[in-house]
Design an enzyme around this catalytic site. Structure first.
Site, PDB file in Angstrom:
ATOM      1  N   ARG A   1       0.860  -1.186   0.000  1.00  0.00           N
ATOM      2  CA  ARG A   1       0.000   0.000   0.000  1.00  0.00           C
ATOM      3  C   ARG A   1       0.893   1.231   0.000  1.00  0.00           C
ATOM      4  NH1 ARG A   1      -1.300   2.531   4.504  1.00  0.00           N
ATOM      5  NH2 ARG A   1      -1.392   0.707   5.845  1.00  0.00           N
TER       6      ARG A   1
ATOM      7  N   TYR B   1       4.220   4.730  11.436  1.00  0.00           N
ATOM      8  CA  TYR B   1       4.526   3.316  11.662  1.00  0.00           C
ATOM      9  C   TYR B   1       5.423   2.677  10.590  1.00  0.00           C
ATOM     10  CZ  TYR B   1       0.403   3.033   8.579  1.00  0.00           C
ATOM     11  OH  TYR B   1      -0.506   3.206   7.558  1.00  0.00           O
TER      12      TYR B   1
ATOM     13  N   HIS C   1      -3.606   4.227   4.742  1.00  0.00           N
ATOM     14  CA  HIS C   1      -4.717   3.268   4.831  1.00  0.00           C
ATOM     15  C   HIS C   1      -6.015   3.944   4.413  1.00  0.00           C
ATOM     16  CE1 HIS C   1      -7.296   0.071   6.295  1.00  0.00           C
ATOM     17  NE2 HIS C   1      -7.967   0.972   6.996  1.00  0.00           N
TER      18      HIS C   1
END
Length: 369
Positions: free
Chosen positions: A265, A278, A269
């Site tokens: 990705r 993260y 998100h």
């Protein structure tokens, strides 16, 4: 599941051995000539154009959201090869049961950008897809679509129809009970469903290694007695071959298939997420080298079939997409009564009270003008 009855690629790329199906590398070089699907030049060019359209539409959707003109959106960047390869194998009569990150497959099935924009503008008409056959609304609840797909697959088999069901889930969704339940019944009933796990490495901020201790995600098929395969999700040709083979297997009445599309990705998100919290830039740069559009472009250039004026094409795409967004943005046809009218068969007293209060508010608002 009889091992000898499996197509060759499912035997050769056994997920227990953690093998991954790949046809071209990051430079666009063919690394497995025997597995290159037979596609004419026009089809390959069309595949690139569809992937590019999804990329541009995705970037513009993020921009509209950042401008405050649209609500939370789920970016698709980096996963276009999966979506277009699936879309080029889905027939008109087949079923598409999406999650929320399959823009290119929805477009390939005939859904319009206007409808998707309506959805992200909070308009229920954005989920009706009135001019397309056999497409369910976008599923936001994680995993529920697997139950729907298996149920539709059971109906298809029961009615002896020549249809295949396609459904998708993310790597994080494999931790949901719905995932296992859907696959279990699909295996028991041997329904014609092609399940895809889009393993984009993160369930929001949680990496795959904290989701499962399995060697990969395709191996989860073994427990349910259905074939599974791990595929390079950024390799259009590998994904095309996987979907073609899985579709033929399911359509022949042999049962369900689980595909793990190993991808990344590239974006957040959702537009409410900050991936810098993260994951690091080095990781993003490393995965950027596997970009599905760049890989396919390099292959086309090496074969001498690159004849696309990309700058002109992007300009045309942007104009078309923006026109569809403006149409959706200016759409006022959604009746507010539907917010209350389709919640329950018999409207409870509390909802009746809320409806009455809202009617009073609208009346007050109108009288102030």
């Amino acid at each position: 599941m009889i091992q000898n009855d499996l197509p060759a690629i499912f035997r050769d790329f056994n997920p227990i051995e953690d093998k991954m199906l790949q046809v071209i590398d990051n430079e666009g070089n063919v690394v497995n000539k025997k597995l290159m699907p037979v596609l004419d030049d026009e089809t390959v060019i069309e595949a690139y154009k569809q992937m590019l359209y999804e990329r541009i539409a995705d970037e513009m959707a993020v921009s509209y959201q950042r401008q405050g003109r649209m609500y939370t959106y789920t970016p698709n960047i980096g996963q276009e090869a999966i979506h277009i390869a699936a879309g080029m194998n889905i027939r008109e009569e087949d079923w598409l049961v999406p999650a929320f990150r399959e823009m290119g497959t929805l477009l390939a099935k005939g859904v319009t950008m206007k409808e998707m924009f309506l959805f992200y503008l909070g308009n229920e008409h954005g989920g009706s897809f009135k001019n397309v056959r056999h497409v369910l609304p976008i599923a936001i609840s994680i995993g529920t679509q697997f139950h729907h797909a298996t149920g539709i697959g059971y109906s298809v088999k029961y009615q002896k129809k020549d249809e295949v069901v396609y459904t998708f889930i993310g790597d994080g969704g494999t931790s949901e009970g719905d995932f296992s339940e859907g696959l279990n019944f699909a295996g028991v009933w041997q329904v014609p469903v092609v399940f895809t796990i889009q393993n984009n490495q993160y369930a929001i901020s949680v990496p795959v290694k904290l989701q499962t201790n399995s060697i990969n995600l395709a191996v989860k098929s073994v427990a349910f007695g259905i074939p599974g395969i791990k595929v390079d999700g950024n390799d259009f040709f590998a994904m095309y071959l996987a979907y073609k083979t899985a579709s033929e297997y399911a359509r022949a009445g042999k049962g369900a298939v689980l595909i793990e599309a190993f991808t990344y990705r590239r974006g957040a998100h959702t537009t409410s997420d900050d991936p810098s919290k993260y994951r690091g830039k080095d990781e993003e740069t490393r995965w950027g080298l596997t970009d599905p559009l760049i890989r396919l472009q390099r292959y086309m250039q090496s074969k001498g079939i690159w004849n696309i004026d990309e700058e002109k094409l992007i300009s045309a795409y942007k104009s078309e997409i923006d026109a569809q967004f403006v149409e959706a943005e200016n759409n006022k046809s959604y009746p507010w009564e539907d917010i209350f009218g389709h919640m329950y068969t018999d409207m409870p007293d509390e909802l009746k009270r809320q409806k009455m209060e809202y009617e009073q508010f609208l009346s007050w608002k109108e009288n102030r003008r």
